[in-house]
Design an enzyme around this catalytic site. Structure first.
Site, PDB file in Angstrom:
ATOM      1  N   HIS A 115      -3.879   9.947   8.534  1.00 41.53           N
ATOM      2  CA  HIS A 115      -3.451  11.367   8.628  1.00 41.53           C
ATOM      3  C   HIS A 115      -2.417  11.443   7.636  1.00 41.53           C
ATOM      4  O   HIS A 115      -1.430  10.813   7.699  1.00 41.53           O
ATOM      5  CB  HIS A 115      -3.188  11.347  10.108  1.00 41.53           C
ATOM      6  CG  HIS A 115      -2.934  13.080  10.182  1.00 41.53           C
ATOM      7  ND1 HIS A 115      -3.945  14.103  10.295  1.00 41.53           N
ATOM      8  CD2 HIS A 115      -1.858  13.644  10.386  1.00 41.53           C
ATOM      9  CE1 HIS A 115      -3.348  15.103  10.473  1.00 41.53           C
ATOM     10  NE2 HIS A 115      -2.063  15.044  10.552  1.00 41.53           N
ATOM     11  N   GLU A 119      -1.549   7.366   0.282  1.00 41.73           N
ATOM     12  CA  GLU A 119      -2.772   6.890   1.192  1.00 41.73           C
ATOM     13  C   GLU A 119      -3.597   6.041   0.723  1.00 41.73           C
ATOM     14  O   GLU A 119      -3.927   5.235   1.205  1.00 41.73           O
ATOM     15  CB  GLU A 119      -3.478   8.318   1.439  1.00 41.73           C
ATOM     16  CG  GLU A 119      -2.896   9.412   2.081  1.00 41.73           C
ATOM     17  CD  GLU A 119      -3.985  10.501   2.465  1.00 41.73           C
ATOM     18  OE1 GLU A 119      -5.263  10.038   2.807  1.00 41.73           O
ATOM     19  OE2 GLU A 119      -3.709  11.808   2.366  1.00 41.73           O
ATOM     20  N   MET A 129     -13.551  14.096   9.598  1.00 43.12           N
ATOM     21  CA  MET A 129     -13.180  15.364  10.050  1.00 43.12           C
ATOM     22  C   MET A 129     -13.968  15.920  11.564  1.00 43.12           C
ATOM     23  O   MET A 129     -14.519  16.878  11.757  1.00 43.12           O
ATOM     24  CB  MET A 129     -13.326  16.622   9.184  1.00 43.12           C
ATOM     25  CG  MET A 129     -12.422  16.406   7.832  1.00 43.12           C
ATOM     26  SD  MET A 129     -10.594  15.747   8.426  1.00 43.12           S
ATOM     27  CE  MET A 129      -9.759  15.947   6.764  1.00 43.12           C
ATOM     28  N   ARG A 130     -13.915  14.832  12.623  1.00 38.34           N
ATOM     29  CA  ARG A 130     -14.565  14.866  13.799  1.00 38.34           C
ATOM     30  C   ARG A 130     -13.659  14.391  14.646  1.00 38.34           C
ATOM     31  O   ARG A 130     -13.103  13.196  14.488  1.00 38.34           O
ATOM     32  CB  ARG A 130     -15.996  14.130  13.770  1.00 38.34           C
ATOM     33  CG  ARG A 130     -17.048  14.529  12.823  1.00 38.34           C
ATOM     34  CD  ARG A 130     -17.824  15.878  13.034  1.00 38.34           C
ATOM     35  NE  ARG A 130     -18.730  15.566  14.230  1.00 38.34           N
ATOM     36  CZ  ARG A 130     -18.971  16.567  14.878  1.00 38.34           C
ATOM     37  NH1 ARG A 130     -19.038  17.572  14.334  1.00 38.34           N
ATOM     38  NH2 ARG A 130     -19.854  16.193  16.014  1.00 38.34           N
ATOM     39  N   ASN A 142     -10.508   8.214   0.021  1.00 41.97           N
ATOM     40  CA  ASN A 142      -9.910   6.992   0.736  1.00 41.97           C
ATOM     41  C   ASN A 142     -11.147   5.967   0.566  1.00 41.97           C
ATOM     42  O   ASN A 142     -10.895   4.775   0.740  1.00 41.97           O
ATOM     43  CB  ASN A 142      -9.555   7.386   1.985  1.00 41.97           C
ATOM     44  CG  ASN A 142      -7.899   7.915   2.131  1.00 41.97           C
ATOM     45  OD1 ASN A 142      -7.124   7.142   1.694  1.00 41.97           O
ATOM     46  ND2 ASN A 142      -7.816   9.367   2.278  1.00 41.97           N
TER      47      ASN A 142
HETATM   48  C1  GAR Z   1      -7.126  12.620   3.635  1.00 40.37           C
HETATM   49  O1  GAR Z   1      -5.900  13.490   3.252  1.00 40.37           O
HETATM   50  C2  GAR Z   1      -6.999  12.274   4.810  1.00 40.37           C
HETATM   51  O2  GAR Z   1      -5.555  11.576   4.914  1.00 40.37           O
HETATM   52  C3  GAR Z   1      -7.152  13.198   5.790  1.00 40.37           C
HETATM   53  O3  GAR Z   1      -8.285  14.064   5.055  1.00 40.37           O
HETATM   54  C4  GAR Z   1      -8.322  13.722   3.629  1.00 40.37           C
HETATM   55  C5  GAR Z   1      -9.747  13.148   3.223  1.00 40.37           C
HETATM   56  O4  GAR Z   1      -9.664  12.948   1.927  1.00 40.37           O
HETATM   57  N1  GAR Z   1      -7.363  13.163   7.035  1.00 40.37           N
HETATM   58  C6  GAR Z   1      -7.002  14.161   8.029  1.00 40.37           C
HETATM   59  O5  GAR Z   1      -6.654  15.035   7.849  1.00 40.37           O
HETATM   60  C7  GAR Z   1      -7.256  13.428   9.207  1.00 40.37           C
HETATM   61  N2  GAR Z   1      -6.915  14.405  10.412  1.00 40.37           N
HETATM   62  P1  GAR Z   1     -10.698  11.803   1.097  1.00 40.37           P
HETATM   63  O6  GAR Z   1     -12.033  12.387   1.553  1.00 40.37           O
HETATM   64  O7  GAR Z   1     -10.708  11.949  -0.172  1.00 40.37           O
HETATM   65  O8  GAR Z   1     -10.357  10.632   1.763  1.00 40.37           O
END
Ligand code: GAR
Length: 205
Positions: free
Chosen positions: A114, A179, A90-91, A15
């Site tokens: 999310h 996303e 992830m915090r 992202n």
């Molecule tokens: C993504 O799928 C995001 O939506 C999720 O973690 C992944 C990160 O991927 N977020 C969550 O689960 C938040 N609770 P990335 O590091 O490749 O962006």
């Protein structure tokens, strides 16, 4: 007028890459003031470097949440920031940090993405949990953050189907593709909102 953002990451950084791509392509009028990772050695750091940016690593391992967030806040205080953008961070953020980004209406200027149709499947393994549950439809949510996990006012949601015979990887891939388009679009809406607010304040003078 650009939106000043700081992007917080923890891992892969896909992202982050999508947001930086959108800025580079002129689809997102944002200035990335800072990138912070709570983990060293993660691919997101290479993503930042690929765009000529250096992410600041503030390791959370071995620290209490409060102690870690004091370090994060201390680093971020030197930047002008309209929104904190959580991109796979992830915090769980504490009220201590959130209150530093509170707007005049009481909302926090912190955005999260999310990978589910919230309020379904909050937490860290949403794609896996939704898939195992057998959902026929899932989605992606972008929301303002509040004190609860994956919770707060929803800015955008987009759904996608689980197709017959999907593997978890195919299912996730369909979601991730959404996303990467949706997050820059929603951030651009915040740019428009900032411009609008600025124009209406000027108009009142
Ligand atoms: C993504 O799928 C995001 O939506 C999720 O973690 C992944 C990160 O991927 N977020 C969550 O689960 C938040 N609770 P990335 O590091 O490749 O962006």
């Amino acid at each position: 007028m650009s939106l000043n953002i700081a992007i917080l990451v923890s891992g892969r950084g896909s992202n982050l890459s999508a947001i930086l791509d959108a800025v580079k392509a002129g689809r997102l009028d944002a200035k990335v003031q800072a990138i912070v990772s709570n983990k060293g050695g993660v691919p997101a750091l290479d993503v930042a470097r690929k765009f000529g940016l250096e992410a600041k690593v503030i390791p959370s391992v071995g620290l209490s949440r409060d102690d870690h967030e004091k370090l994060v806040c201390n680093f971020l205080k030197d930047f002008e920031i309209d929104y904190l953008v959580l991109a796979g961070y992830m915090r769980i953020l504490s009220p201590y940090l959130l209150r530093k980004y509170q707007d005049e209406r009481g909302f926090y200027r912190v955005v999260n993405i999310h990978p589910s149709l919230l309020p379904a499947f909050p937490g860290k393994d949403a794609y896996e949990e939704a898939f195992q549950y057998g959902v026929k439809l899932s989605g992606v949510t972008i929301h303002l953050v509040d004190e609860d996990v994956d919770h707060g006012p929803i800015l955008a949601q987009e759904s996608f189907p689980r197709l017959p015979g999907d593997t978890i990887e195919e299912f996730k891939g369909r979601g991730l593709a959404i996303e990467h388009v949706l997050y820059p679009q929603v951030l651009q809406q915040l740019v428009e909102q900032k411009k609008h607010q600025y124009a209406s304040v000027r108009g009142k003078r």
